[in-house]
Design a protein around this motif. Structure first.
Motif, mmCIF file in Angstrom:
data_model
loop_
_atom_site.group_PDB
_atom_site.id
_atom_site.type_symbol
_atom_site.label_atom_id
_atom_site.label_comp_id
_atom_site.label_asym_id
_atom_site.label_seq_id
_atom_site.Cartn_x
_atom_site.Cartn_y
_atom_site.Cartn_z
ATOM 1 N N ASN A 155 -7.482 -11.668 0.852
ATOM 2 C CA ASN A 155 -6.381 -12.548 1.244
ATOM 3 C C ASN A 155 -5.286 -12.451 0.186
ATOM 4 N N MET A 156 -4.058 -12.206 0.598
ATOM 5 C CA MET A 156 -2.939 -12.084 -0.325
ATOM 6 C C MET A 156 -1.798 -12.975 0.134
ATOM 7 N N GLN A 157 -0.939 -13.263 -0.796
ATOM 8 C CA GLN A 157 0.242 -14.074 -0.518
ATOM 9 C C GLN A 157 1.497 -13.243 -0.717
ATOM 10 N N GLU A 158 2.574 -13.722 -0.117
ATOM 11 C CA GLU A 158 3.871 -13.056 -0.272
ATOM 12 C C GLU A 158 4.418 -13.303 -1.682
ATOM 13 N N PRO A 159 5.181 -12.382 -2.240
ATOM 14 C CA PRO A 159 5.668 -11.114 -1.651
ATOM 15 C C PRO A 159 4.713 -9.940 -1.846
ATOM 16 N N LYS A 160 3.574 -10.187 -2.560
ATOM 17 C CA LYS A 160 2.654 -9.087 -2.831
ATOM 18 C C LYS A 160 2.054 -8.557 -1.540
ATOM 19 N N GLN A 161 1.803 -9.405 -0.572
ATOM 20 C CA GLN A 161 1.170 -8.975 0.670
ATOM 21 C C GLN A 161 2.011 -7.915 1.375
ATOM 22 N N SER A 162 3.315 -8.152 1.497
ATOM 23 C CA SER A 162 4.189 -7.193 2.179
ATOM 24 C C SER A 162 4.261 -5.880 1.422
ATOM 25 N N ALA A 163 4.295 -5.957 0.066
ATOM 26 C CA ALA A 163 4.393 -4.736 -0.733
ATOM 27 C C ALA A 163 3.123 -3.897 -0.617
ATOM 28 N N ILE A 164 1.962 -4.544 -0.544
ATOM 29 C CA ILE A 164 0.698 -3.814 -0.434
ATOM 30 C C ILE A 164 0.509 -3.274 0.978
ATOM 31 N N LEU A 165 0.804 -4.080 1.995
ATOM 32 C CA LEU A 165 0.615 -3.629 3.377
ATOM 33 C C LEU A 165 1.545 -2.471 3.720
ATOM 34 N N ALA A 166 2.659 -2.358 3.007
ATOM 35 C CA ALA A 166 3.554 -1.220 3.237
ATOM 36 C C ALA A 166 2.876 0.102 2.859
ATOM 37 N N LEU A 167 1.884 0.018 1.985
ATOM 38 C CA LEU A 167 1.146 1.225 1.590
ATOM 39 C C LEU A 167 0.084 1.610 2.612
ATOM 40 N N THR A 168 -0.344 0.659 3.445
ATOM 41 C CA THR A 168 -1.420 0.909 4.420
ATOM 42 C C THR A 168 -0.917 0.808 5.852
ATOM 43 N N ASP A 169 0.388 1.012 6.065
ATOM 44 C CA ASP A 169 0.999 0.929 7.405
ATOM 45 C C ASP A 169 0.777 -0.443 8.037
ATOM 46 N N GLY A 170 0.773 -1.479 7.224
ATOM 47 C CA GLY A 170 0.665 -2.843 7.731
ATOM 48 C C GLY A 170 -0.732 -3.238 8.162
ATOM 49 N N SER A 171 -1.732 -2.450 7.838
ATOM 50 C CA SER A 171 -3.106 -2.729 8.272
ATOM 51 C C SER A 171 -3.920 -3.356 7.133
ATOM 52 N N TYR A 172 -4.665 -4.389 7.505
ATOM 53 C CA TYR A 172 -5.572 -5.047 6.563
ATOM 54 C C TYR A 172 -6.993 -4.468 6.659
ATOM 55 N N THR A 173 -7.240 -3.590 7.617
ATOM 56 C CA THR A 173 -8.613 -3.188 7.947
ATOM 57 C C THR A 173 -9.339 -2.569 6.754
ATOM 58 N N ASN A 174 -8.782 -1.503 6.207
ATOM 59 C CA ASN A 174 -9.452 -0.844 5.083
ATOM 60 C C ASN A 174 -9.612 -1.792 3.885
ATOM 61 N N ILE A 175 -8.583 -2.575 3.638
ATOM 62 C CA ILE A 175 -8.640 -3.498 2.499
ATOM 63 C C ILE A 175 -9.788 -4.478 2.659
ATOM 64 N N ARG A 176 -9.915 -5.088 3.817
ATOM 65 C CA ARG A 176 -10.933 -6.119 4.023
ATOM 66 C C ARG A 176 -12.331 -5.522 4.142
ATOM 67 N N VAL A 177 -12.453 -4.330 4.688
ATOM 68 C CA VAL A 177 -13.773 -3.691 4.751
ATOM 69 C C VAL A 177 -14.269 -3.386 3.331
ATOM 70 N N VAL A 178 -13.409 -2.797 2.523
ATOM 71 C CA VAL A 178 -13.797 -2.473 1.148
ATOM 72 C C VAL A 178 -14.072 -3.750 0.361
ATOM 73 N N CYS A 179 -13.217 -4.750 0.521
ATOM 74 C CA CYS A 179 -13.407 -6.014 -0.203
ATOM 75 C C CYS A 179 -14.718 -6.683 0.184
#
Length: 370
Positions: A155-179
């Motif tokens: 779970n992330m908050q803005e503005p870090k969330q937008s900056a990180i999701l820009a690296l993964t094409d706006g997808s949380y899937t890989n991040i949350r699976v690994v986490c």
């Protein structure tokens, strides 16, 4: 309290390892930063090794006083307050600290929080922080592990969330699976680590038992809840730290098993010097030496001269019994004494004094006292 100096120290250690691995790996690669975090763990644990040894000694001391604690329990019975005071007095007398089992854990908490603070502030395009320049900070923010940036969290908050999701094409899937995978493994290894600590320390009583139980169940639960807010790099740090602890304790249990355990008994049997039967056998051609049989003890003859210079009768050395007070034909001896029987002495010795048994007073034959 300003802890920037501590955050800078942790970031500096990571920077040194990153510089080393960048000599043969991609500086912006996730594996390079993952190895930097792994070796940060190794650096911290090596610095804390002396505390770990102190922890082991304290736990061994707790095991040694367990029989005395059991006696105190029987002595005080239902008086829990009296038992607690007596046990604390015993621990103070023996120099045992029940909280020493937490010594290696306490210094790791600030390191964990410092790493959490550093990775939480990482984001693409951020300025350099804590001894890192702008390029190094951007590389750390964008480095990916299994397709998820190490600075990202469940779970992330803005503005870090937008900056990180820009690296993964706006997808949380890989991040949350690994986490989630790291959170589950982190909690499981934490539980087994604490379980192994309890097995190494043996049964404990009172405050130490309460602390062990709290750490066994409370820590994995708290890590599971808070792990959803930890960056992937922090989850990796805690996982590697648990694996190090498991390996270290396995080594200690093997080399220094708890007193009375099967491992300790087997180690004591191995340490005993072994005697080769071949060294006890006689050399070829040598005659075996057998111990001599003991001879029966003999009584030294008493002196035949008394203190005044007169002769004293000596009891016969043989066990022959006296026969009569006269000769066989009943006639007295020529010197006025009784004649010995021919069967009691040697032939021809009947007329010599002391050749046979004589009758007389009860104390005859004993040395006179002056």
């Amino acid at each position: 309290m300003n802890l920037n100096w501590f955050y800078t120290a942790i970031a500096w250690v990571m920077k040194q390892w990153h510089t080393l691995f960048s000599t043969f790996l991609d500086p912006a690669g996730g594996i390079t930063w993952a190895l930097s975090i792994v070796f940060l763990v190794i650096t911290i644990r090596l610095l804390l090794f002396r505390l770990f040894v102190k922890q082991v000694k304290s736990q061994r001391a707790m095991q040694e006083i367990q029989p005395e604690i059991q006696k105190l329990r029987q002595q005080y019975g239902a008086d829990k307050q009296g038992f607690s005071q007596a046990m604390m007095a015993l621990q103070k007398e023996r120099g045992v600290n029940p909280l020493a089992g937490c010594l290696p854990l306490l210094p790791q908490i600030p390191v964990f929080l410092a790493l959490f603070h550093v990775l939480r502030r990482l984001a693409p395009g951020k300025e350099g922080l804590y001894s890192w320049d702008d390029t190094l900070t951007d590389q750390a923010a964008k480095a990916e592990l299994f397709g998820a940036p190490i600075s990202a969290s469940f779970n992330m908050q803005e503005p870090k969330q937008s900056a990180i999701l820009a690296l993964t094409d706006g997808s949380y899937t890989n991040i949350r699976v690994v986490c989630f995978a790291l959170i589950v493994i982190m909690c499981a290894t934490t539980f087994f680590t604490q379980k192994q600590i309890m097995r190494r320390s043996g049964p404990v009583e009172g405050q130490a038992a309460m602390i062990q139980k709290m750490l066994l169940y409370g820590m994995p639960i708290s890590l599971f809840v808070s792990g959803f807010f930890f960056p992937i790099g922090v989850l990796l740090y805690w996982l590697v730290n648990n694996l190090w602890t498991l390996g270290q304790q396995f080594y200690i249990l093997k080399k220094l098993p708890p007193p009375g355990s099967p491992g300790a008994l087997a180690k004591a049997a191995e340490d005993k010097p072994k005697v080769d039967p071949k060294t006890l056998a006689p050399k070829p051609g040598a005659k075996p030496v057998r111990p001599k049989q003991g001879r029966p003890a003999t009584v030294a003859p008493s002196s035949t001269v008394d203190a005044t210079g007169g002769s004293v009768d000596v009891p016969p050395a043989s066990g022959a019994s006296a026969v009569g007070t006269g000769s066989l034909d009943g006639t007295p001896a020529a010197d006025g004494g009784p004649r010995s029987s021919g069967t009691a002495g040697r032939p021809g010795a009947g007329g010599r004094p002391g050749a046979g048994s004589r009758s007389g007073p009860a104390n005859r034959g004993k040395r006179k006292r002056r």
